[in-house]
Design a protein around this motif. Structure first.
Motif, PDB file in Angstrom:
ATOM      1  N   LEU A  77       5.007  -0.692  -4.463  1.00  0.00           N
ATOM      2  CA  LEU A  77       3.886  -1.393  -3.826  1.00  0.00           C
ATOM      3  C   LEU A  77       4.227  -1.798  -2.398  1.00  0.00           C
ATOM      4  N   LEU A  78       5.476  -2.165  -2.151  1.00  0.00           N
ATOM      5  CA  LEU A  78       5.895  -2.456  -0.779  1.00  0.00           C
ATOM      6  C   LEU A  78       5.804  -1.201   0.085  1.00  0.00           C
ATOM      7  N   THR A  79       6.094  -0.049  -0.501  1.00  0.00           N
ATOM      8  CA  THR A  79       5.959   1.221   0.229  1.00  0.00           C
ATOM      9  C   THR A  79       4.495   1.521   0.529  1.00  0.00           C
ATOM     10  N   VAL A  80       3.631   1.293  -0.446  1.00  0.00           N
ATOM     11  CA  VAL A  80       2.194   1.504  -0.252  1.00  0.00           C
ATOM     12  C   VAL A  80       1.659   0.581   0.830  1.00  0.00           C
ATOM     13  N   MET A  81       2.123  -0.663   0.849  1.00  0.00           N
ATOM     14  CA  MET A  81       1.677  -1.613   1.876  1.00  0.00           C
ATOM     15  C   MET A  81       2.178  -1.203   3.257  1.00  0.00           C
ATOM     16  N   ALA A  82       3.366  -0.596   3.321  1.00  0.00           N
ATOM     17  CA  ALA A  82       3.855  -0.081   4.604  1.00  0.00           C
ATOM     18  C   ALA A  82       2.968   1.061   5.090  1.00  0.00           C
ATOM     19  N   TYR A  83       2.540   1.915   4.179  1.00  0.00           N
ATOM     20  CA  TYR A  83       1.620   3.007   4.549  1.00  0.00           C
ATOM     21  C   TYR A  83       0.288   2.445   5.037  1.00  0.00           C
ATOM     22  N   ASP A  84      -0.194   1.400   4.373  1.00  0.00           N
ATOM     23  CA  ASP A  84      -1.444   0.762   4.795  1.00  0.00           C
ATOM     24  C   ASP A  84      -1.337   0.228   6.215  1.00  0.00           C
ATOM     25  N   ARG A  85      -0.225  -0.427   6.554  1.00  0.00           N
ATOM     26  CA  ARG A  85      -0.026  -0.933   7.916  1.00  0.00           C
ATOM     27  C   ARG A  85       0.117   0.213   8.926  1.00  0.00           C
ATOM     28  N   PHE A  86       0.745   1.298   8.497  1.00  0.00           N
ATOM     29  CA  PHE A  86       0.886   2.466   9.368  1.00  0.00           C
ATOM     30  C   PHE A  86      -0.480   3.037   9.760  1.00  0.00           C
ATOM     31  N   VAL A  87      -1.367   3.195   8.794  1.00  0.00           N
ATOM     32  CA  VAL A  87      -2.701   3.732   9.092  1.00  0.00           C
ATOM     33  C   VAL A  87      -3.496   2.743   9.933  1.00  0.00           C
ATOM     34  N   ALA A  88      -3.381   1.439   9.623  1.00  0.00           N
ATOM     35  CA  ALA A  88      -4.156   0.426  10.346  1.00  0.00           C
ATOM     36  C   ALA A  88      -3.761   0.350  11.816  1.00  0.00           C
ATOM     37  N   ILE A  89      -2.482   0.565  12.140  1.00  0.00           N
ATOM     38  CA  ILE A  89      -2.011   0.430  13.523  1.00  0.00           C
ATOM     39  C   ILE A  89      -2.040   1.766  14.266  1.00  0.00           C
ATOM     40  N   CYS A  90      -1.653   2.823  13.598  1.00  0.00           N
ATOM     41  CA  CYS A  90      -1.563   4.128  14.270  1.00  0.00           C
ATOM     42  C   CYS A  90      -2.887   4.883  14.270  1.00  0.00           C
ATOM     43  N   HIS A  91      -3.760   4.611  13.288  1.00  0.00           N
ATOM     44  CA  HIS A  91      -5.061   5.284  13.217  1.00  0.00           C
ATOM     45  C   HIS A  91      -6.155   4.257  12.931  1.00  0.00           C
ATOM     46  N   PRO A  92      -6.346   3.287  13.829  1.00  0.00           N
ATOM     47  CA  PRO A  92      -7.279   2.188  13.537  1.00  0.00           C
ATOM     48  C   PRO A  92      -8.735   2.636  13.406  1.00  0.00           C
ATOM     49  N   LEU A  93      -9.136   3.659  14.156  1.00  0.00           N
ATOM     50  CA  LEU A  93     -10.529   4.096  14.114  1.00  0.00           C
ATOM     51  C   LEU A  93     -10.877   4.792  12.805  1.00  0.00           C
ATOM     52  N   HIS A  94      -9.867   5.375  12.145  1.00  0.00           N
ATOM     53  CA  HIS A  94     -10.104   6.082  10.887  1.00  0.00           C
ATOM     54  C   HIS A  94      -9.589   5.308   9.677  1.00  0.00           C
ATOM     55  N   TYR A  95      -9.248   4.043   9.891  1.00  0.00           N
ATOM     56  CA  TYR A  95      -8.597   3.270   8.825  1.00  0.00           C
ATOM     57  C   TYR A  95      -9.481   3.154   7.583  1.00  0.00           C
ATOM     58  N   LEU A  96     -10.732   2.735   7.759  1.00  0.00           N
ATOM     59  CA  LEU A  96     -11.617   2.534   6.612  1.00  0.00           C
ATOM     60  C   LEU A  96     -11.969   3.841   5.920  1.00  0.00           C
ATOM     61  N   VAL A  97     -11.894   4.938   6.655  1.00  0.00           N
ATOM     62  CA  VAL A  97     -12.180   6.244   6.053  1.00  0.00           C
ATOM     63  C   VAL A  97     -10.977   6.736   5.238  1.00  0.00           C
ATOM     64  N   ILE A  98      -9.779   6.553   5.796  1.00  0.00           N
ATOM     65  CA  ILE A  98      -8.568   7.044   5.121  1.00  0.00           C
ATOM     66  C   ILE A  98      -8.207   6.150   3.944  1.00  0.00           C
ATOM     67  N   VAL A  99      -8.052   4.864   4.195  1.00  0.00           N
ATOM     68  CA  VAL A  99      -7.656   3.920   3.138  1.00  0.00           C
ATOM     69  C   VAL A  99      -8.924   3.345   2.514  1.00  0.00           C
ATOM     70  N   ASN A 100      -9.612   4.163   1.746  1.00  0.00           N
ATOM     71  CA  ASN A 100     -10.836   3.715   1.097  1.00  0.00           C
ATOM     72  C   ASN A 100     -10.529   3.128  -0.278  1.00  0.00           C
ATOM     73  N   GLN A 101     -11.567   2.659  -0.944  1.00  0.00           N
ATOM     74  CA  GLN A 101     -11.383   1.980  -2.225  1.00  0.00           C
ATOM     75  C   GLN A 101     -10.803   2.922  -3.285  1.00  0.00           C
ATOM     76  N   ARG A 102     -11.216   4.171  -3.245  1.00  0.00           N
ATOM     77  CA  ARG A 102     -10.717   5.128  -4.233  1.00  0.00           C
ATOM     78  C   ARG A 102      -9.221   5.391  -4.037  1.00  0.00           C
ATOM     79  N   LEU A 103      -8.804   5.548  -2.769  1.00  0.00           N
ATOM     80  CA  LEU A 103      -7.391   5.799  -2.498  1.00  0.00           C
ATOM     81  C   LEU A 103      -6.539   4.586  -2.881  1.00  0.00           C
ATOM     82  N   CYS A 104      -7.047   3.385  -2.635  1.00  0.00           N
ATOM     83  CA  CYS A 104      -6.291   2.174  -2.990  1.00  0.00           C
ATOM     84  C   CYS A 104      -6.024   2.118  -4.488  1.00  0.00           C
ATOM     85  N   GLY A 105      -7.076   2.353  -5.284  1.00  0.00           N
ATOM     86  CA  GLY A 105      -6.892   2.353  -6.730  1.00  0.00           C
ATOM     87  C   GLY A 105      -5.947   3.442  -7.195  1.00  0.00           C
ATOM     88  N   LEU A 106      -6.048   4.626  -6.560  1.00  0.00           N
ATOM     89  CA  LEU A 106      -5.184   5.744  -6.927  1.00  0.00           C
ATOM     90  C   LEU A 106      -3.725   5.440  -6.611  1.00  0.00           C
TER      91      LEU A 106
END
Length: 335
Positions: free
Chosen positions: A140-169
């Protein structure tokens, strides 16, 4: 094959026609086999100190459970926190509750009753859940690191990439991978038939401790266990390091110092928890390989199994205004 009772545990002793068991490192045949109970190590033999430790660990356990439950309730009750980052945080808090609940309640009961006996089945169950929640914490710490990576490096596509389905998966995959690692460790220990001693040099059932007590050739079992442990530990650490390498590289390219500080501040809590989790885990590993005293290894494990899950809610609540605001709303509703 007849059963003989010795103190609080029993052994099967070979009768006429049975072959005695030869343990590695022992010159004489050993008539020991599958033990029905084990004895856990106490953190202290001083009765007065045991009473003090009972109150201390009971308080720490209650703070850990209540703190993490407060995080979960705050995230679920505030619609502003229904985001991927806080979804992963609430799952991490749930894993922390499970992680600390596998070992600390048993230790608290042992300190109060002055009994260190644990049944063979209970030992395997404790070991399985300890590996399950420990590995889940790491993933889970690894998953949270990936979440921060997408939020900072790809902020415009964050909500598209890290969607609700991907979070549950991601959470489901982390859970089933942790379950697989736990069952692989369990299957290795279940292959052990003979034990040369029933005293475990730890306050909980650790797979490596049971392997050390095994009265058989455990070379293959050790290889399998260390390989699984290396994979389950190396992959999450590699993922976290890669994510933060990309995050730091992206932040350094930002011209504004204010935006740099804001970007770093969003990772501060997670990075603190990562350093605390892996730092104490590494200390336990080094203590077990360098220190000659099992009690020192157990003391290092206390930091890993008790202190770290207890501090996580404080780290996230003290450094996060959204969490503090949600907790204040939750507490005002309850009062």
């Amino acid at each position: 094959m007849g059963r003989v009772m010795m103190g609080h545990h029993s052994f099967l002793v070979p009768q006429h026609g049975d072959s005695p068991v030869h343990c590695p490192g022992y010159t004489e045949p050993q008539n020991l086999t599958h033990a029905s109970e084990f004895f856990l190590m106490s953190l202290s033999d001083d009765l007065e100190l045991q009473s003090l430790l009972f109150g201390l660990f009971l308080s720490m356990y209650l703070v850990t459970v209540l703190g993490n439950l407060l995080i979960i309730l705050a995230v679920s009750s505030d619609s502003h926190l229904h985001t991927p980052m806080y979804f992963f945080l609430s799952n991490l808090s749930l894993a922390d509750i499970g992680f600390t609940s596998t070992t600390i309640p048993k230790m608290i009961v042992d300190l109060q009753t002055h009994s260190r006996v644990i049944a063979y089945g209970d030992c395997l169950t404790q070991m399985s859940f300890f590996m399950l929640f420990g590995c889940l914490d790491s993933l889970l710490l690894t998953v949270m690191a990936y979440d921060r990576f997408v939020a900072i490096c790809h902020p415009l596509h964050y909500l598209v990439i890290v969607n609700q389905r991907l979070c549950g998966l991601l959470v489901l995959v982390s859970f089933f991978m942790s379950l697989l690692v736990s069952q692989m460790h369990n299957s290795v220990v279940l292959q052990l038939t003979y034990f040369k001693d029933v005293k475990i040099s730890h306050f909980f059932c650790d797979p490596s401790q049971l392997l050390n007590l095994a009265c058989s050739d455990t070379f293959t079992n050790n290889i399998v266990m260390y390989f699984v442990g290396a994979i389950s530990g190396f992959l999450p650490i590699s993922g976290i390091f890669f994510s933060y390498y990309k995050i730091v590289s992206s932040i350094l390219r930002v011209p504004s110092s204010g935006r740099k500080y804001k970007a770093f501040s969003t990772c501060g809590s997670h990075l603190s928890v990562v350093c605390l989790f892996y730092g104490t885990g590494l200390r336990v590993y080094l203590s077990s390989t360098v220190s000659l005293s099992p009690r020192k290894c157990a003391g290092a494990s206390v930091v890993y199994t008790v202190v770290t899950p207890m501090l996580n809610p404080f780290i996230y609540s003290l450094r996060n205004r959204d969490i503090k605001r949600a907790m204040q709303k939750l507490l005002s509703k309850t009062t």
